[in-house]
Scaffold this motif. Sequence first.
Motif, PDB file in Angstrom:
ATOM      1  N   LEU A 103       0.828  -1.205   0.000  1.00 37.27           N
ATOM      2  CA  LEU A 103       0.000   0.000   0.000  1.00 37.27           C
ATOM      3  C   LEU A 103       0.860   1.251   0.000  1.00 37.27           C
ATOM      4  CD1 LEU A 103      -2.795  -1.021   2.526  1.00 37.27           C
ATOM      5  CD2 LEU A 103      -2.980  -0.888   0.046  1.00 37.27           C
ATOM      6  N   GLN A 106       2.141   1.978  -3.311  1.00 40.89           N
ATOM      7  CA  GLN A 106       1.043   2.170  -4.268  1.00 40.89           C
ATOM      8  C   GLN A 106       1.053   1.099  -5.365  1.00 40.89           C
ATOM      9  OE1 GLN A 106       0.895   6.268  -5.627  1.00 40.89           O
ATOM     10  NE2 GLN A 106       1.564   7.054  -3.653  1.00 40.89           N
ATOM     11  N   ILE A 108      -0.660  -2.064  -4.946  1.00 40.20           N
ATOM     12  CA  ILE A 108      -1.978  -2.698  -4.942  1.00 40.20           C
ATOM     13  C   ILE A 108      -2.991  -1.736  -4.324  1.00 40.20           C
ATOM     14  CG2 ILE A 108      -3.344  -4.642  -4.108  1.00 40.20           C
ATOM     15  CD1 ILE A 108      -1.219  -5.512  -6.058  1.00 40.20           C
ATOM     16  N   PRO A 109      -4.114  -1.472  -4.989  1.00 39.93           N
ATOM     17  CA  PRO A 109      -5.150  -0.618  -4.381  1.00 39.93           C
ATOM     18  C   PRO A 109      -5.643  -1.237  -3.071  1.00 39.93           C
ATOM     19  CG  PRO A 109      -5.590  -0.981  -6.715  1.00 39.93           C
ATOM     20  CD  PRO A 109      -4.474  -1.922  -6.340  1.00 39.93           C
ATOM     21  N   LYS A 110      -6.003  -0.389  -2.141  1.00 46.34           N
ATOM     22  CA  LYS A 110      -6.434  -0.877  -0.837  1.00 46.34           C
ATOM     23  C   LYS A 110      -7.654  -1.785  -0.947  1.00 46.34           C
ATOM     24  CE  LYS A 110      -6.940   0.781   3.897  1.00 46.34           C
ATOM     25  NZ  LYS A 110      -6.957   1.965   4.777  1.00 46.34           N
ATOM     26  N   ARG A 266       1.263   9.474  -7.445  1.00 42.43           N
ATOM     27  CA  ARG A 266       0.013   9.316  -8.188  1.00 42.43           C
ATOM     28  C   ARG A 266      -1.159   9.457  -7.225  1.00 42.43           C
ATOM     29  NH1 ARG A 266       3.310   5.251 -10.125  1.00 42.43           N
ATOM     30  NH2 ARG A 266       2.341   3.730  -8.728  1.00 42.43           N
ATOM     31  N   ASN A 268      -4.103   8.271  -6.348  1.00 40.48           N
ATOM     32  CA  ASN A 268      -5.072   7.193  -6.519  1.00 40.48           C
ATOM     33  C   ASN A 268      -6.096   7.204  -5.375  1.00 40.48           C
ATOM     34  OD1 ASN A 268      -3.292   6.458  -4.549  1.00 40.48           O
ATOM     35  ND2 ASN A 268      -2.928   4.385  -5.296  1.00 40.48           N
ATOM     36  N   HIS A 269      -6.380   8.396  -4.916  1.00 42.80           N
ATOM     37  CA  HIS A 269      -7.441   8.682  -3.959  1.00 42.80           C
ATOM     38  C   HIS A 269      -7.216   8.000  -2.609  1.00 42.80           C
ATOM     39  CE1 HIS A 269      -9.504  10.849  -7.066  1.00 42.80           C
ATOM     40  NE2 HIS A 269      -9.471   9.784  -7.843  1.00 42.80           N
ATOM     41  N   GLU A 270      -7.661   6.761  -2.423  1.00 42.00           N
ATOM     42  CA  GLU A 270      -7.691   6.172  -1.086  1.00 42.00           C
ATOM     43  C   GLU A 270      -6.294   6.077  -0.473  1.00 42.00           C
ATOM     44  OE1 GLU A 270      -9.887   2.527   1.270  1.00 42.00           O
ATOM     45  OE2 GLU A 270      -9.407   2.271  -0.844  1.00 42.00           O
ATOM     46  N   THR A 271      -5.346   5.467  -1.196  1.00 44.28           N
ATOM     47  CA  THR A 271      -3.995   5.329  -0.652  1.00 44.28           C
ATOM     48  C   THR A 271      -3.313   6.688  -0.544  1.00 44.28           C
ATOM     49  OG1 THR A 271      -3.791   3.113  -1.599  1.00 44.28           O
ATOM     50  CG2 THR A 271      -1.740   4.240  -0.993  1.00 44.28           C
ATOM     51  N   TYR A 272      -3.470   7.525  -1.571  1.00 43.97           N
ATOM     52  CA  TYR A 272      -2.861   8.860  -1.573  1.00 43.97           C
ATOM     53  C   TYR A 272      -3.391   9.678  -0.400  1.00 43.97           C
ATOM     54  CZ  TYR A 272      -1.525  13.515  -3.297  1.00 43.97           C
ATOM     55  OH  TYR A 272      -1.010  14.783  -3.423  1.00 43.97           O
TER      56      TYR A 272
END
Length: 328
Positions: A103, A106, A108-110, A266, A268-272
Amino acid sequence: MTKTGQIMIQEGLISPKDLALALDIQKKNINNGSKGRFHLLGMILCELNLITPLNNYYVLKKHHKLMSVMDRFCEQRMAPRLRLEKIKAEADARAIPFISFLLEKQIIPKAGLRQVLFDLFGIPLRSVSDIFLDQTCRNALTAVINREVAKKFGIIPLHLSGNILTLGLTDPDNLLFVRKLDLKFPQYRFLPVFIQFYDFKWLYPTLYPKAQPSSPLKICMQSPPTAENPGNNAGPEAISNPVPDKETIFRLFRQYETLRLGHAPRNNHETYNYRRDLFSRFIRGSYDEIAAESGCKTIQFSAQKKGGRAMVIATPVGKNREGKEIKK
């Protein structure tokens, strides 16, 4: 080679009749095109309440039948194996659990990791925002897992409700330790959830306030050297009030992430957003600590590359002091 169902019977966990029922469900799910955990016999047995996720993990691990997180990612074509192996080696070198490092980098998406963990182990992944650390039961929690055990295994007691004790795990192998706890403390029913390593480090000093910082438990905004890290240090940011200075902290975050990753982060919303919020809390906490210590209201922060590592340096403004790497 002995099949999983026969192993469960040999271990005394299920009967031949139970196995026949689970195999029938597995076959129907495959024929119907169902995905995920319903293809895995162990998880079907857990769904039927014939075994627990703890016993399923223990037996599969004992008999070398356990599908790893990496194998599942490859099976689902979520990332190339060579890339995952490289990430795993880097995670091991930094003593960070593999699932958390995926995670952080970045890879693998959560949402994808959450699904894989539940498919394989039947254990949910929780965010720090979902976690309620029950400090009213501190004595009971720490009696089950003391600070040394928590630090060694990366596992933390979170909440006690009646006889149900929720535990935060940072690695699937923590399930083996939970099984030992289950045998040692029959008065409790243990409810494991996966948490990220950074959440563990955030919660640990709250539950164990007298614990001295040590190498694996530092919240230290730095990363190992990489060939791709840019060579120029980012510009400093002065903060006088960390609450309204959100944009200043966000700029510093992007500078730090660029140094850490070797490229612009990047979104990528949730992780960012998760990493940005964690970074913001870190900066605000560091500001309060340094301001109180130095008597300065303005602290200058800068993301720098030092010794091949990305890190954050803090310097009180108006004092003849050298900047220092900030840690928690």
